[in-house]
Design a protein around this motif. Structure first.
Motif, PDB file in Angstrom:
ATOM      1  N   HIS A 463       0.847  -1.186   0.000  1.00 30.99           N
ATOM      2  CA  HIS A 463       0.000   0.000   0.000  1.00 30.99           C
ATOM      3  C   HIS A 463       0.886   1.240   0.000  1.00 30.99           C
ATOM      4  CE1 HIS A 463      -3.719   2.113   0.464  1.00 30.99           C
ATOM      5  NE2 HIS A 463      -3.502   2.506   1.705  1.00 30.99           N
ATOM      6  N   GLY A 464       0.948   1.938  -1.117  1.00 29.70           N
ATOM      7  CA  GLY A 464       1.776   3.129  -1.236  1.00 29.70           C
ATOM      8  C   GLY A 464       2.848   2.948  -2.285  1.00 29.70           C
ATOM      9  N   VAL A 465       2.921   3.883  -3.238  1.00 32.51           N
ATOM     10  CA  VAL A 465       3.868   3.777  -4.344  1.00 32.51           C
ATOM     11  C   VAL A 465       5.024   4.756  -4.173  1.00 32.51           C
ATOM     12  CG1 VAL A 465       4.169   3.926  -6.844  1.00 32.51           C
ATOM     13  CG2 VAL A 465       2.025   3.033  -5.908  1.00 32.51           C
ATOM     14  N   TYR A 466       4.737   6.052  -4.181  1.00 33.94           N
ATOM     15  CA  TYR A 466       5.794   7.065  -4.209  1.00 33.94           C
ATOM     16  C   TYR A 466       6.602   7.041  -2.921  1.00 33.94           C
ATOM     17  CZ  TYR A 466       8.036  11.594  -5.188  1.00 33.94           C
ATOM     18  OH  TYR A 466       8.946  12.600  -5.433  1.00 33.94           O
ATOM     19  N   VAL A 467       7.900   6.924  -3.051  1.00 35.36           N
ATOM     20  CA  VAL A 467       8.872   6.871  -1.961  1.00 35.36           C
ATOM     21  C   VAL A 467       8.781   5.544  -1.196  1.00 35.36           C
ATOM     22  CG1 VAL A 467       9.730   7.938   0.164  1.00 35.36           C
ATOM     23  CG2 VAL A 467       8.911   9.395  -1.692  1.00 35.36           C
ATOM     24  N   LEU A 468       7.559   5.141  -0.800  1.00 37.72           N
ATOM     25  CA  LEU A 468       7.417   4.008   0.116  1.00 37.72           C
ATOM     26  C   LEU A 468       7.631   2.658  -0.556  1.00 37.72           C
ATOM     27  CD1 LEU A 468       4.364   5.186   2.242  1.00 37.72           C
ATOM     28  CD2 LEU A 468       6.800   5.352   2.795  1.00 37.72           C
ATOM     29  N   SER A 469       7.300   2.509  -1.844  1.00 42.09           N
ATOM     30  CA  SER A 469       7.418   1.193  -2.480  1.00 42.09           C
ATOM     31  C   SER A 469       8.851   0.856  -2.849  1.00 42.09           C
ATOM     32  CB  SER A 469       6.549   1.133  -3.738  1.00 42.09           C
ATOM     33  OG  SER A 469       7.125   1.890  -4.799  1.00 42.09           O
ATOM     34  N   GLY A 470       9.690   1.871  -3.010  1.00 48.04           N
ATOM     35  CA  GLY A 470      11.060   1.628  -3.437  1.00 48.04           C
ATOM     36  C   GLY A 470      11.198   1.401  -4.929  1.00 48.04           C
TER      37      GLY A 470
END
Length: 497
Positions: A463-470
């Motif tokens: 859950h979360g793409v920008y910055v958090l997904s890597g």
């Protein structure tokens, strides 16, 4: 909500410093840049700012109408945070953030994302603006009065094994709706549309003719409403991990079941590769079977620590938000494989407030106020039965009944309609597998915004793409858009990693 990993399980748990309340800015002539009308000072001491950024984030309060249909009537306050650019020669404007919920605190969101690797080029280009939205935290706080002893313990209903379970939850949901109706009459004004209006008030009070926005999870719905209602004053908008519209309704909740099915495959493969350590199955299919058997066993006999099948399933569901949680989920699951005697009842004492009261309250108020929910219990029984077959891992929870079925306030206005007539300024980010906002939500939003938008699909899980997904590709594309305004020419798929 992205940052609070336990939000779906327990509903997410939250005055020092000088805070100055000010009036909204007013432009003297149409098109003139508004006058800044917020004075920033030290944030409250309990705002979670990483020590390395201490003193860089400041806060202010802004009054806004409780009811925008009565703008001169009662006012409420919003608390806003700012992590200011230190490079005036590179500064473009402001970028507002919402981490989801609804009901999650956002004052710490700029500093949180900066600490997780938000690129310096974004920090240079914008003043990063966080906030506690109306009803939340350090803004004018609203409450249904949830108690720690309440049987209603989360924003997602418990897993319903049969029709009787739906009927039992219906009684609990009705009681909560009654309590919210009598506890705080202001709750009727907690809507996504009103929060979008608040965003535009904040923009004006910051002295900006336009504002950018980054919203994740429910924040994608808020951002979709904001850019639809205010196409002329919104700048670059990024919608991450998408609900699929400007509001969360019953069908949106039911997509949680779909998201769990799609994302569990990744978790099961990870666990199967570590069978000699966790003993939960040698193949993904075996891990899935162990999950179903564990849930069924705990439905009949809770674990020694009191964990039921519903709590077990919710724990695993939340654990799928991030691959970094997989090991902790697998270890805890091991403890639940052999249920013991349930704990003795705790001695009776005066009911204590539920620490998640504010989050539970705002989630329900916004969700129930935004759209009409089915009011017939039979609709939920039918939905649970359908999703028990379609999405057995978690569908009978996502389709179960919420207090929205008994909510006392009818929606004051229709849900915000997606406005596809405007500048191409909506970048949609979506992981291929996401337990709470599945890929279908990103596709739905892309179709509705049409040529105003582009969709970036990350072949990632969580859950979360920008910055958090890597994901490097998604990071680079989003940063390029925010800093340089380069929108992908077409929908793009980013390979894993």
């Amino acid at each position: 909500m992205i940052r609070k990993r336990s939000a779906a399980l327990v509903g997410a748990l939250g005055l020092a410093g000088v805070l100055v309340a000010v009036v909204p800015a007013i432009a003297e002539e149409p098109g003139e840049k508004p006058k800044a009308a917020m004075t920033f000072e030290a944030c409250p001491s309990d705002v979670a700012i990483p020590p390395i950024m201490a003193g860089l984030v400041q806060c202010a309060k802004l009054p806004v109408p409780l009811d925008y249909a009565d703008p001169d009537g009662p006012q409420i306050e919003l608390m806003v945070s700012r992590l200011a650019s230190t490079r005036p020669e590179k500064r473009r404007g402001v970028l507002m953030f919402n981490p989801g919920g609804p009901g999650g605190t956002g004052l710490d969101q700029p500093a949180f994302l900066a600490s997780k690797g938000l690129p310096n080029s974004v920090l240079d280009a914008y003043d990063l603006i966080g906030m506690d939205t109306r009803g939340v935290g350090h803004s004018t706080r609203m409450s249904c009065g949830f108690l720690a002893t309440d049987p209603y313990y989360g924003n997602i209903p418990p897993y319903a094994g049969d029709d009787a379970s739906v009927s039992a939850q219906a009684k609990i949901a009705e009681g909560i709706a009654d309590r919210c109706a009598t506890t705080d009459a202001r709750l009727r004004h907690l809507t996504t549309a009103n929060t979008a209006r608040d965003l535009d008030r904040i923009r004006a009070a910051l002295g900006e003719t336009k504002a950018g926005f980054y919203g994740a999870s429910y924040g994608s719905a808020l951002g979709a409403a904001y850019v639809s209602m205010f196409p002329d004053t919104t700048d670059r908008v990024v919608l991450d991990s998408n609900v699929g519209d400007t509001y969360l309704d019953y069908e949106g909740m039911r997509r949680y079941g779909q998201g769990m099915e799609e994302t569990f495959v990744d978790f099961a493969r990870w666990v199967a590769a570590r069978h000699s350590s966790y003993g939960l199955g040698r193949t993904a299919q075996e891990v899935r079977r162990t999950y179903l058997e564990t849930g069924a066993r705990l439905d009949q006999t809770p674990a020694a620590d009191g964990t039921t099948g519903a709590i077990f399933r919710a724990y695993v569901f939340v654990g799928l938000y991030s691959e970094t949680s997989y090991g902790g989920v697998a270890r805890k699951w091991q403890e639940w494989l052999t249920p013991g005697e349930p704990p003795a009842p705790a001695p009776e004492s005066a009911p204590a407030p539920n620490p998640g009261d504010n989050n539970l309250t705002v989630f329900l108020a916004v969700t129930c106020n935004d759209s009409d929910w089915p009011e017939d219990v039979e609709t939920y029984r039918r939905g649970v039965a359908e999703d028990r077959k379609r999405y057995p891992l978690y569908g009978p929870a996502a389709a179960n009944i919420l207090p929205c079925a008994y909510w006392k306030h009818e929606p004051a206005e229709p849900p915000v309609a997606i406005n596809d007539d405007g500048p191409r300024n909506v970048l949609i980010l979506q992981n291929r597998h996401d337990p709470v906002t599945p890929y279908a939500g990103g596709k739905l939003l892309r179709e509705k915004f049409d040529q105003r938008s582009r969709l970036v699909t990350a072949e990632e899980s969580g859950h979360g793409v920008y910055v958090l997904s890597g994901n490097a590709c998604a990071l680079n594309l989003t940063t390029s858009y925010l800093v340089d305004g380069v929108m992908p020419a077409r929908d793009t798929t980013c390979r894993r990693g």
